[in-house]
Structures are given as structure tokens and as C-alpha cells.
Enzyme design. Structure first.
Site, PDB file in Angstrom:
ATOM      1  N   ILE A  14     -34.942  24.914 -29.786  1.00 37.09           N
ATOM      2  CA  ILE A  14     -34.176  23.926 -30.542  1.00 37.09           C
ATOM      3  C   ILE A  14     -33.773  22.708 -29.725  1.00 37.09           C
ATOM      4  O   ILE A  14     -33.189  21.779 -30.265  1.00 37.09           O
ATOM      5  CB  ILE A  14     -32.920  24.549 -31.175  1.00 37.09           C
ATOM      6  CG1 ILE A  14     -31.976  25.067 -30.109  1.00 37.09           C
ATOM      7  CG2 ILE A  14     -33.288  25.625 -32.149  1.00 37.09           C
ATOM      8  CD1 ILE A  14     -30.625  25.422 -30.660  1.00 37.09           C
ATOM      9  N   GLY A  15     -34.039  22.713 -28.428  1.00 37.29           N
ATOM     10  CA  GLY A  15     -33.709  21.559 -27.603  1.00 37.29           C
ATOM     11  C   GLY A  15     -32.620  21.798 -26.580  1.00 37.29           C
ATOM     12  O   GLY A  15     -32.083  20.847 -26.009  1.00 37.29           O
ATOM     13  N   VAL A  18     -33.602  20.148 -23.103  1.00 40.48           N
ATOM     14  CA  VAL A  18     -33.465  18.694 -23.035  1.00 40.48           C
ATOM     15  C   VAL A  18     -31.982  18.323 -23.037  1.00 40.48           C
ATOM     16  O   VAL A  18     -31.544  17.458 -22.268  1.00 40.48           O
ATOM     17  CB  VAL A  18     -34.231  18.012 -24.190  1.00 40.48           C
ATOM     18  CG1 VAL A  18     -33.947  16.521 -24.231  1.00 40.48           C
ATOM     19  CG2 VAL A  18     -35.722  18.265 -24.045  1.00 40.48           C
ATOM     20  N   LYS A  33     -30.814  28.092 -14.888  1.00 43.23           N
ATOM     21  CA  LYS A  33     -31.211  29.002 -15.966  1.00 43.23           C
ATOM     22  C   LYS A  33     -31.455  30.343 -15.290  1.00 43.23           C
ATOM     23  O   LYS A  33     -32.412  30.496 -14.520  1.00 43.23           O
ATOM     24  CB  LYS A  33     -32.470  28.513 -16.668  1.00 43.23           C
ATOM     25  CG  LYS A  33     -32.856  29.449 -17.803  1.00 43.23           C
ATOM     26  CD  LYS A  33     -33.789  28.818 -18.775  1.00 43.23           C
ATOM     27  CE  LYS A  33     -34.002  29.784 -19.929  1.00 43.23           C
ATOM     28  NZ  LYS A  33     -34.671  29.172 -21.043  1.00 43.23           N
ATOM     29  N   GLU A 100     -27.971  27.309 -18.599  1.00 41.78           N
ATOM     30  CA  GLU A 100     -28.673  27.423 -19.878  1.00 41.78           C
ATOM     31  C   GLU A 100     -29.068  28.864 -20.156  1.00 41.78           C
ATOM     32  O   GLU A 100     -29.730  29.507 -19.351  1.00 41.78           O
ATOM     33  CB  GLU A 100     -29.935  26.551 -19.879  1.00 41.78           C
ATOM     34  CG  GLU A 100     -30.666  26.606 -21.202  1.00 41.78           C
ATOM     35  CD  GLU A 100     -31.966  25.831 -21.225  1.00 41.78           C
ATOM     36  OE1 GLU A 100     -32.705  25.971 -22.214  1.00 41.78           O
ATOM     37  OE2 GLU A 100     -32.261  25.088 -20.258  1.00 41.78           O
ATOM     38  N   GLY A 101     -28.679  29.344 -21.318  1.00 44.72           N
ATOM     39  CA  GLY A 101     -29.109  30.665 -21.760  1.00 44.72           C
ATOM     40  C   GLY A 101     -30.508  30.595 -22.349  1.00 44.72           C
ATOM     41  O   GLY A 101     -31.103  29.518 -22.470  1.00 44.72           O
ATOM     42  N   GLY A 103     -32.899  31.448 -25.684  1.00 46.52           N
ATOM     43  CA  GLY A 103     -32.821  31.753 -27.103  1.00 46.52           C
ATOM     44  C   GLY A 103     -31.414  31.589 -27.632  1.00 46.52           C
ATOM     45  O   GLY A 103     -30.745  30.600 -27.358  1.00 46.52           O
TER      46      GLY A 103
END
Length: 161
Positions: A14-15, A18, A33, A100-101, A103
Site C-alpha cells: 500500500i505504500g 515510500v 525494517k 517499518e513493519g 504487511g
């Protein structure tokens, strides 16, 4: 104390990456991540390094790099790797850290632990990324409800699309 922010999403693709690149660059911070599934194409860390404008060394290496682009628990099983939740303690750094996770919140890391379980342990503020497409209201409200049920602080929602 230095600011740490978790970027998660209502689902995959889903972005988040970014958005994380922009946020890490804006904060002149670090990006991390903890787990990357799928190594055949550009990884999320490589995308962030390319887009964020961060200096070398500000995109931290993943703890787990798994071959197949599947949920972490399944990709790890295929690779013969055991993902240990205790290995995912966030680093302490001198500037902000964007984590960042993978999913969505309920994505399993292993057969016992989901990303939301790790976020609950960390107690860090979360930004929820959601797509602007049919189904967004439901996915977003379910994710907010899950965060609230665990008293995980939600500091914002980024609608992407």
C-alpha cells in the site's frame, strides 16, 4: 529520548515503504525494517536508501532476510529459519528512527507471534498507512480497533493512493 515511530499498514503493497522513506528523510533519521520477505527484487531497505536522501549507514540492516515474498512465518519456514521475537528489539540511535513493519498488524512473524505483538511490547507510537480504495474504511477501522485494544498509541493515519 530520541523519537521512534512505527509505520504499519492495513495490508501489504500500500505504500508503507515510500511513506517510510519520506518520513525518515524528513526527520533526518534512521530507517529499519526488522524483517524482509522476498529478495528477488529491490528490497524495502534498498527502496528507502534510494528515495530517502539519507546518508550511507542510516538504513539499518534487517535482522531477517527471507527469500520468498510471503508472510514472514511461511517464508522463514521455507528458508529453514526460526524467527525469534526477542531478536527484534529496536536499536537506540542518536536521531529519530522509523521502523517499518511487514504487511498489516496481524501478519505472523512465526507461529506464535504477530507484528502487533511486537508493537505492543515496544509501546512506540504508530502511523497506520491505508490505501484509498474500496474496503479502506473497514480495514482501517479494524486496524485502529486492534491498536486501541492493546493500548498501542496511534499518532496518525496516512491514506495513500
Amino acid at each position: 529520548m530520541t523519537k521512534r515511530i512505527v509505520v504499519t499498514g492495513t495490508d501489504t503493497g500500500i505504500g508503507k515503504t515510500v511513506f517510510s522513506a519520506g518520513l525518515a528523510g524528513l526527520l533526518d533519521g534512521f530507517y529499519w525494517k526488522p524483517e524482509q520477505s522476498g529478495l528477488n527484487e529491490e528490497t524495502d531497505s534498498e527502496v528507502v536508501a534510494r528515495l530517502s536522501g539519507l546518508p550511507d549507514g542510516r538504513v539499518l540492516p534487517e535482522v531477517y532476510r527471507l527469500t520468498m515474498p510471503l508472510s514472514p512465518h511461511r517464508s522463514a519456514e521455507i528458508d529453514g529459519v526460526a524467527i525469534e521475537a526477542d531478536d527484534l528489539s529496536f536499536p537506540v540511535l542518536p536521531t529519530p528512527l522509523v521502523i517499518e513493519g511487514a504487511g498489516g498488524l496481524m501478519v505472523p512473524l512465526n507461529r506464535q507471534t504477530r507484528f502487533i505483538d511486537i508493537f505492543e511490547q515496544w509501546r512506540l507510537p504508530v502511523i497506520l498507512c491505508a490505501r484509498t480504495a474500496l474496503g479502506t474504511i473497514n480495514h482501517t477501522l479494524l486496524s485502529i480497533e486492534a491498536l486501541r485494544a492493546r493500548s498501542i498509541p496511534l499518532i496518525g493515519i496516512a491514506f495513500i493512493g
